[in-house]
Design a protein around this motif. Structure first.
Motif, PDB file in Angstrom:
ATOM      1  N   SER A  96      15.005  17.382 -28.225  1.00 20.97           N
ATOM      2  CA  SER A  96      16.001  18.402 -27.925  1.00 20.97           C
ATOM      3  C   SER A  96      15.710  18.906 -26.518  1.00 20.97           C
ATOM      4  N   PRO A  97      16.282  18.273 -25.515  1.00 26.42           N
ATOM      5  CA  PRO A  97      15.912  18.574 -24.126  1.00 26.42           C
ATOM      6  C   PRO A  97      16.255  20.005 -23.727  1.00 26.42           C
ATOM      7  N   LEU A  98      15.647  20.426 -22.632  1.00 28.53           N
ATOM      8  CA  LEU A  98      15.791  21.816 -22.200  1.00 28.53           C
ATOM      9  C   LEU A  98      17.240  22.217 -21.938  1.00 28.53           C
ATOM     10  N   ARG A  99      18.088  21.281 -21.622  1.00 25.48           N
ATOM     11  CA  ARG A  99      19.488  21.645 -21.405  1.00 25.48           C
ATOM     12  C   ARG A  99      20.101  22.229 -22.683  1.00 25.48           C
ATOM     13  N   VAL A 100      19.639  21.760 -23.852  1.00 18.69           N
ATOM     14  CA  VAL A 100      20.105  22.336 -25.114  1.00 18.69           C
ATOM     15  C   VAL A 100      19.637  23.785 -25.226  1.00 18.69           C
ATOM     16  N   ALA A 101      18.385  24.025 -24.841  1.00 17.96           N
ATOM     17  CA  ALA A 101      17.850  25.385 -24.881  1.00 17.96           C
ATOM     18  C   ALA A 101      18.633  26.310 -23.964  1.00 17.96           C
ATOM     19  N   HIS A 102      18.913  25.842 -22.757  1.00 23.41           N
ATOM     20  CA  HIS A 102      19.626  26.694 -21.800  1.00 23.41           C
ATOM     21  C   HIS A 102      21.052  26.988 -22.270  1.00 23.41           C
ATOM     22  N   GLU A 103      21.686  26.020 -22.921  1.00 21.79           N
ATOM     23  CA  GLU A 103      23.029  26.267 -23.442  1.00 21.79           C
ATOM     24  C   GLU A 103      22.991  27.282 -24.574  1.00 21.79           C
ATOM     25  N   MET A 104      21.992  27.173 -25.455  1.00 26.54           N
ATOM     26  CA  MET A 104      21.863  28.166 -26.518  1.00 26.54           C
ATOM     27  C   MET A 104      21.590  29.549 -25.944  1.00 26.54           C
TER      28      MET A 104
END
Length: 265
Positions: free
Chosen positions: A216-224
């Motif tokens: 689950s790459p960091l781009r998923v974290a930033h979108e959340m």
């Protein structure tokens, strides 16, 4: 010690340690409550820590036919109520984060805070369609192979392989995976999109990510972090997807601080 409760007709195994405010831990796919062994030790000095074996995993009973994401959330809700933990912060890792989000959507009154680590709003809700298709295609041969011939521990769960103290634990969980359960989780994750629920989250939310998370790459974290109101993102350096084992000290510090900041019951 593993304990058992019957919840909605399902035998649910769980581990409980400590006294104090509650914290419920929800493991990922191909795992069980043993995943949280270090947290059951370290966080129980000030929290009541409960880690379930979801239906179809570990010591819990098998999945009833047609078991869906809503059923996982409802059984988890029933366990929280049965054990008198509500309202409680709930921490979900990977697939467990999707179960946790569904719990917060269906039973918001039971959840006082969310800790989402290596999380997804379902694969469909967090990853491009091509990536979802590639994951499904990559896992199907593993699920079809004869028992004992395929290592179900994915190579990209950790920054540099399972940490030495937890290698035996990871191997033991992998050896007890029920393929029918994993196949069900795969199908649910590929079809689930909870992204529309994220802006509706109304409890404090900690997004806890490994800097080197390849699942689950960091781009998923930033979108959340962008869409969940008031959420906080903490990134653990040199850490992979299974944050609580890859960097347990950093993980525990972040979880402890988050729980201390929640209103007391």
């Amino acid at each position: 010690m593993v304990r058992h409760r019957s919840v909605h007709g399902v035998d649910v195994a769980y581990r409980r340690a400590g006294e104090g405010p509650p914290l419920v831990l929800v493991h990922g796919a191909g795992e069980d409550g043993r995943l949280w062994t270090p947290q059951l030790r370290s966080l129980s000095d000030e929290l009541t820590v409960v880690a379930w074996d979801e239906p179809g995993a570990g010591g819990s009973g098998g999945l009833p036919e047609g078991f869906a994401l809503a059923d996982y959330a409802d059984v988890l809700a029933g366990l929280i109520v049965t054990l008198g933990l509500a309202p409680t912060p709930v921490c979900g890792l990977s697939w467990g984060s999707t179960v946790t989000l569904e719990l917060s959507r269906r039973h918001p009154e039971l959840v006082s805070g969310l800790i989402l680590t290596g999380a997804y709003a379902g694969w469909k809700g967090s990853l491009p369609a091509a990536e979802v298709a590639a994951r499904v295609a990559a896992l199907e041969p593993l699920l079809a192979a004869p028992e004992g011939e395929v290592d179900l521990v994915l190579p990209d769960l950790f920054a540099a392989g399972p940490p030495g103290p937890f290698t035996a634990l990871v191997d033991a969980m992998a050896a007890s995976v029920r393929r029918d359960s994993l196949r069900t989780q795969l199908a649910i994750m590929a079809a689930t999109d909870l992204s529309a629920h994220l802006p509706a989250v109304r409890v404090p939310t900690l997004l806890l990510w490994g800097e080197l998370d390849a699942r689950s790459p960091l781009r998923v974290a930033h979108e959340m972090a962008r869409v969940i109101p008031g959420s906080t993102l903490v990134v653990i350096p040199e850490c992979g997807h299974v944050t609580n084992l890859d960097r347990p000290d950093e993980f525990d510090r972040a979880v402890r601080a988050f729980c201390r900041g929640l209103p007391t019951r």
